[in-house]
Design a protein around this motif. Structure first.
Motif, PDB file in Angstrom:
ATOM      1  N   THR A 269       8.800   6.354   9.375  1.00 11.97           N
ATOM      2  CA  THR A 269       8.608   5.285   8.399  1.00 11.97           C
ATOM      3  C   THR A 269       7.938   5.869   7.167  1.00 11.97           C
ATOM      4  O   THR A 269       6.951   6.597   7.276  1.00 11.97           O
ATOM      5  CB  THR A 269       7.711   4.160   8.978  1.00 11.97           C
ATOM      6  OG1 THR A 269       8.301   3.683  10.179  1.00 11.97           O
ATOM      7  CG2 THR A 269       7.527   3.030   7.987  1.00 11.97           C
ATOM      8  N   ARG A 270       8.459   5.551   6.002  1.00  8.82           N
ATOM      9  CA  ARG A 270       7.853   5.974   4.742  1.00  8.82           C
ATOM     10  C   ARG A 270       7.686   4.721   3.893  1.00  8.82           C
ATOM     11  O   ARG A 270       8.627   3.978   3.663  1.00  8.82           O
ATOM     12  CB  ARG A 270       8.741   6.986   4.049  1.00  8.82           C
ATOM     13  CG  ARG A 270       8.466   7.274   2.587  1.00  8.82           C
ATOM     14  CD  ARG A 270       7.217   8.036   2.248  1.00  8.82           C
ATOM     15  NE  ARG A 270       7.077   9.408   2.577  1.00  8.82           N
ATOM     16  CZ  ARG A 270       7.712  10.433   2.062  1.00  8.82           C
ATOM     17  NH1 ARG A 270       8.672  10.272   1.195  1.00  8.82           N
ATOM     18  NH2 ARG A 270       7.415  11.649   2.403  1.00  8.82           N
ATOM     19  N   ARG A 271       6.453   4.481   3.450  1.00  7.91           N
ATOM     20  CA  ARG A 271       6.157   3.324   2.595  1.00  7.91           C
ATOM     21  C   ARG A 271       5.598   3.840   1.277  1.00  7.91           C
ATOM     22  O   ARG A 271       4.653   4.641   1.272  1.00  7.91           O
ATOM     23  CB  ARG A 271       5.146   2.401   3.274  1.00  7.91           C
ATOM     24  CG  ARG A 271       4.777   1.183   2.459  1.00  7.91           C
ATOM     25  CD  ARG A 271       3.874   0.251   3.264  1.00  7.91           C
ATOM     26  NE  ARG A 271       3.364  -0.837   2.452  1.00  7.91           N
ATOM     27  CZ  ARG A 271       4.019  -1.960   2.197  1.00  7.91           C
ATOM     28  NH1 ARG A 271       5.215  -2.148   2.708  1.00  7.91           N
ATOM     29  NH2 ARG A 271       3.478  -2.902   1.449  1.00  7.91           N
ATOM     30  N   ILE A 272       6.164   3.385   0.176  1.00 11.86           N
ATOM     31  CA  ILE A 272       5.697   3.748  -1.163  1.00 11.86           C
ATOM     32  C   ILE A 272       5.111   2.484  -1.783  1.00 11.86           C
ATOM     33  O   ILE A 272       5.811   1.474  -1.915  1.00 11.86           O
ATOM     34  CB  ILE A 272       6.844   4.280  -2.052  1.00 11.86           C
ATOM     35  CG1 ILE A 272       7.639   5.370  -1.349  1.00 11.86           C
ATOM     36  CG2 ILE A 272       6.310   4.723  -3.404  1.00 11.86           C
ATOM     37  CD1 ILE A 272       6.893   6.632  -1.085  1.00 11.86           C
ATOM     38  N   GLU A 273       3.825   2.554  -2.155  1.00 10.38           N
ATOM     39  CA  GLU A 273       3.124   1.400  -2.725  1.00 10.38           C
ATOM     40  C   GLU A 273       2.713   1.703  -4.164  1.00 10.38           C
ATOM     41  O   GLU A 273       2.345   2.840  -4.476  1.00 10.38           O
ATOM     42  CB  GLU A 273       1.858   1.102  -1.928  1.00 10.38           C
ATOM     43  CG  GLU A 273       2.084   0.811  -0.469  1.00 10.38           C
ATOM     44  CD  GLU A 273       0.787   0.688   0.319  1.00 10.38           C
ATOM     45  OE1 GLU A 273       0.848   0.164   1.431  1.00 10.38           O
ATOM     46  OE2 GLU A 273      -0.286   1.123  -0.168  1.00 10.38           O
TER      47      GLU A 273
ATOM     48  N   ARG B 218      -2.261   1.783 -11.532  1.00 14.35           N
ATOM     49  CA  ARG B 218      -1.786   3.115 -11.916  1.00 14.35           C
ATOM     50  C   ARG B 218      -1.853   4.093 -10.732  1.00 14.35           C
ATOM     51  O   ARG B 218      -1.931   5.294 -10.925  1.00 14.35           O
ATOM     52  CB  ARG B 218      -2.588   3.617 -13.108  1.00 14.35           C
ATOM     53  CG  ARG B 218      -2.424   2.678 -14.326  1.00 14.35           C
ATOM     54  CD  ARG B 218      -3.108   3.190 -15.550  1.00 14.35           C
ATOM     55  NE  ARG B 218      -2.559   4.451 -15.997  1.00 14.35           N
ATOM     56  CZ  ARG B 218      -1.442   4.613 -16.709  1.00 14.35           C
ATOM     57  NH1 ARG B 218      -0.722   3.554 -17.026  1.00 14.35           N
ATOM     58  NH2 ARG B 218      -1.044   5.802 -17.093  1.00 14.35           N
ATOM     59  N   THR B 219      -1.823   3.543  -9.513  1.00 16.00           N
ATOM     60  CA  THR B 219      -1.892   4.364  -8.303  1.00 16.00           C
ATOM     61  C   THR B 219      -0.616   4.201  -7.489  1.00 16.00           C
ATOM     62  O   THR B 219      -0.177   3.082  -7.214  1.00 16.00           O
ATOM     63  CB  THR B 219      -3.113   3.960  -7.447  1.00 16.00           C
ATOM     64  OG1 THR B 219      -4.298   4.182  -8.216  1.00 16.00           O
ATOM     65  CG2 THR B 219      -3.184   4.762  -6.166  1.00 16.00           C
ATOM     66  N   VAL B 220      -0.027   5.328  -7.107  1.00 16.55           N
ATOM     67  CA  VAL B 220       1.129   5.355  -6.213  1.00 16.55           C
ATOM     68  C   VAL B 220       0.665   5.985  -4.907  1.00 16.55           C
ATOM     69  O   VAL B 220       0.046   7.048  -4.908  1.00 16.55           O
ATOM     70  CB  VAL B 220       2.290   6.179  -6.811  1.00 16.55           C
ATOM     71  CG1 VAL B 220       3.448   6.266  -5.817  1.00 16.55           C
ATOM     72  CG2 VAL B 220       2.751   5.586  -8.130  1.00 16.55           C
ATOM     73  N   ARG B 221       0.965   5.312  -3.812  1.00 12.94           N
ATOM     74  CA  ARG B 221       0.557   5.815  -2.494  1.00 12.94           C
ATOM     75  C   ARG B 221       1.804   5.905  -1.615  1.00 12.94           C
ATOM     76  O   ARG B 221       2.588   4.961  -1.533  1.00 12.94           O
ATOM     77  CB  ARG B 221      -0.465   4.872  -1.883  1.00 12.94           C
ATOM     78  CG  ARG B 221      -1.071   5.360  -0.583  1.00 12.94           C
ATOM     79  CD  ARG B 221      -2.268   4.465  -0.233  1.00 12.94           C
ATOM     80  NE  ARG B 221      -2.679   4.656   1.116  1.00 12.94           N
ATOM     81  CZ  ARG B 221      -3.610   5.515   1.510  1.00 12.94           C
ATOM     82  NH1 ARG B 221      -4.220   6.260   0.619  1.00 12.94           N
ATOM     83  NH2 ARG B 221      -3.940   5.615   2.777  1.00 12.94           N
TER      84      ARG B 221
END
Length: 186
Positions: A36-40, A44-47
């Motif tokens: 599983t890969r989650r991009i949030e 101004r923050t990408v996790r």
């Protein structure tokens, strides 16, 4: 040995207002895992959060690394690494204290350097602050200590590639994250 792709994994994509999640599960020749890969995105923050679950009755091994590209400032890379980071002498980069500098400008896409000797301090998340051509800086952080970390650059980009060698026992999972904080333009 000779590896052959029999059937590509099928991905389920789950978008939401501030994130997108990708999930695949694959079972073949004794392997049974879910990735599983989650991009949030928050301000101004990408996790990027990755979870690997071994559903099999046997151990599962995965070699994983991030491959982010960072913009150069005036054609060169510069970054600040955690205290205790080490880098062997090499033709491309120098680490003095916490400051990484590029030894010379790279002039073409095929003129650059890849270095595999960067080592992060043990038992700590890995946090790097990079220069940027428009922003005061970009902070890049891992939730794990890389085993090791590759750095490379050419005339267009610079990359810090934290590597993980993961060994999961049967019926266990592991989760790790990368966080990118983009400062406000000045």
């Amino acid at each position: 040995g000779n590896v052959r792709l029999v059937t590509p994994c099928t991905w389920r994509v789950e978008p939401s207002s501030n994130a997108i999640t990708f999930v695949t599960r694959h079972t073949a020749t004794g392997f049974d895992y879910e990735l599983t890969r989650r991009i949030e995105l928050e301000g101004r923050t990408v996790r990027s959060i990755t979870r690997l679950h071994n559903h099999a009755d046997a151990p599962f091994a995965l070699e994983w690394f991030a491959h982010p590209f960072f913009a150069l400032r005036q054609g060169v890379a510069a970054a600040t690494f955690p205290r205790g980071t080490t880098l062997a002498p090499n033709a491309g980069f120098t680490l003095t204290g916490q400051a990484l500098t590029q030894n010379r400008p790279f002039t073409r896409q095929d003129d650059g350097h890849m270095e595999r000797s960067l080592r992060a301090p043990a038992e700590t998340p890995f946090r790097v602050t990079l220069t940027h051509p428009v922003l005061p800086g970009v902070e890049f952080e891992t939730s794990f200590t890389p085993d090791p970390c590759v750095i490379w650059g050419n005339d267009r980009t610079f990359s810090v590639e934290p590597y993980r060698s993961i060994r999961l026992a049967p019926a266990t999972a592991d989760t790790w994250a990368l966080t990118f904080r983009f400062s406000l333009p000045v």
